[in-house]
Design an enzyme around this catalytic site. Structure first.
Site, short mmCIF file in Angstrom:
data_model
loop_
_atom_site.label_atom_id
_atom_site.label_comp_id
_atom_site.label_asym_id
_atom_site.label_seq_id
_atom_site.Cartn_x
_atom_site.Cartn_y
_atom_site.Cartn_z
N LYS A 90 -21.37 7.60 -20.16
CA LYS A 90 -22.37 8.41 -19.48
C LYS A 90 -23.13 9.38 -20.40
CE LYS A 90 -21.41 7.98 -14.71
NZ LYS A 90 -20.07 7.37 -14.56
N GLU A 112 -26.79 15.17 -10.11
CA GLU A 112 -25.81 14.93 -9.05
C GLU A 112 -24.55 14.38 -9.71
OE1 GLU A 112 -27.89 12.76 -10.18
OE2 GLU A 112 -26.61 11.00 -10.39
N SER A 380 -15.86 0.71 -19.84
CA SER A 380 -16.84 1.79 -19.70
C SER A 380 -16.27 3.20 -19.87
CB SER A 380 -17.53 1.68 -18.34
OG SER A 380 -16.57 1.64 -17.30
#
Ligand SMILES: *Cc1c(COP(=O)(O)O)cnc(C)c1O
Length: 397
Positions: A90, A112, A380
């Site tokens: 991320k 968010e 991930s």
């Protein structure tokens, strides 16, 4: 496949820009800036340097030999996004958009977050670049993810509890969009996946494309060939789009996106957008595949992994599915947890529950594949954030 998206931000039938008039000008400004910086050597070298010295890129490509030996079929390779700073892919996107914010001469970012992973990545990037930061989070999610709330606050972010609706991610996005409309001149909204109005889906994909570019080169160098299959979990779809984008032009490589099968196939029990409950619709500014009932009401979702618990999928995935370029499959909570345990015990790598869905699917297909075949899994993120959840499930709570 034609160059995507088109000038209106459509990937075939999907995508576009479904927003209030007040946001239009800012989206156009963002698109222009993003196109300019994509070609700007100075910007790109600043971004690249941060990816190397701060995020820890390139992340390794690792052969999971003990797992492959147990399964007795295809070789298995892991792209180690779990080794990125803050624990997942991320930060690649959060940092890219935080740099864009500075280019726009805005001083405030909002975002968010569901599980808190994107919130932590944004709070980290904001702290690094000296930006004010506010994170919207559903009140229910805040309760479930206490330690990430604490991390964000320590990093200097203001975390705002959203009490509306189901008090989860979907409601947090609505609130963030509302803030953005009000503060558009000072504030950039760092969206966390390949979702939302154009240019977010293509911009986030391009910030995550570094995963695919690295994995492609690393795989070539290690094996002098291409993988037979690339497997990635799909929440909104950013880690998958990031790794797939390098392999899409090579038809001999099977691309497989794994959605959350949750507890079962009933409405509200899963987050499999390509199941019977999914149809094209507009959610959060983009036209894409959305879980909805016959009246078009957005359905609730369930997954053991908070990062996959969202009723829509990125519009480019909807197009890849329609074109048959990527196959979408689902893996349930239970198989994901089994894969979580298996990888931890055999390889000493504790995967995120999201990533465990991709591992689980590779575990299913590897045995029937020849020894000389290979599967590339995008790992991930790491599983530290999921320890409490898995412990709770172990105790049967
Ligand atoms: C957020 C998250 C995901 C899901 O998001 P995508 O946009 O689909 O990549 C997957 N894995 C991890 C570790 C995450 O934190």
């Amino acid at each position: 496949m034609k160059k995507q998206p088109d000038v209106r931000g459509y990937f075939g039938d999907f995508g576009g820009r479904f927003v209030p008039e007040t946001l239009m000008a800012s989206l156009v400004e963002l698109e222009d800036l993003w196109k300019r910086t994509a070609k700007d050597r100075g910007f790109q070298s600043r971004f690249k340097e941060l990816l190397q010295r701060y995020v820890g890129r390139p992340t390794p490509l690792y052969p999971a030999r003990r797992l492959a030996a147990l399964l007795g079929g295809a070789q298995i390779w892991l792209k180690r996004e779990d080794l990125c700073h803050t624990g997942s892919h991320k930060l690649n996107n959060a940092l890219g958009q935080a740099l864009l914010t500075r280019e726009m001469e805005k001083h405030r970012v909002i975002a968010e977050t569901g599980a808190g992973q994107h919130g932590v990545a944004v709070a980290t990037a904001a702290s690094l670049l000296g930006l004010d930061c506010r994170i919207y989070m559903g009140a229910e999610d805040m309760r479930r993810q206490e330690s990430n709330v604490r991390r964000m606050r320590w990093l200097g972010a203001e975390v705002v509890a959203v009490e509306a609706g189901s008090r989860t991610l979907k409601d947090a996005i609505n609130e963030a969009l509302r803030d953005w409309v009000t503060n558009i001149h000072t504030t950039h909204y760092i969206l966390g996946s390949v979702l939302g109005p154009h240019p977010f889906p293509v911009m986030v994909r391009d910030f995550q494309a570094v995963i695919g570019v690295e994995a492609f080169a690393q795989f070539r160098e290690s094996t002098r060939s291409l993988p037979d299959a690339v497997v990635a979990c799909v929440g909104g779809g950013s880690n998958a789009a990031g790794i797939f984008s390098a392999f899409v032009p090579f038809d001999q490589v099977r691309l497989i996106g794994v959605e959350a099968g949750g507890r079962g196939s009933g409405p509200g029990q899963h987050a499999a957008r390509f199941s019977d409950d999914g149809r094209p619709g507009v959610l959060h500014g983009t036209l894409t595949q959305v879980l909805q009932d016959v009246d078009g009401q957005v359905l609730g979702t369930h997954s053991v992994s908070a990062g996959m618990d969202y009723p829509a999928i990125g519009p480019e995935h909807a197009q890849w599915e329609q074109a048959g370029r990527v196959s979408y499959v689902k893996v349930g909570d239970r198989e994901a947890i089994e894969a979580f345990r298996l990888l931890t015990r055999l390889e000493g790598i504790i995967p995120a529950l999201e990533s465990s869905h991709a591992v689980a699917y590779a575990v299913q297909i590897a045995p029937a594949m020849p020894l000389k075949a290979s599967i590339l899994i995008n790992l991930s993120g790491r599983g530290d954030k999921d320890m409490d959840e898995v412990a709770r499930l172990e105790e049967g709570a």
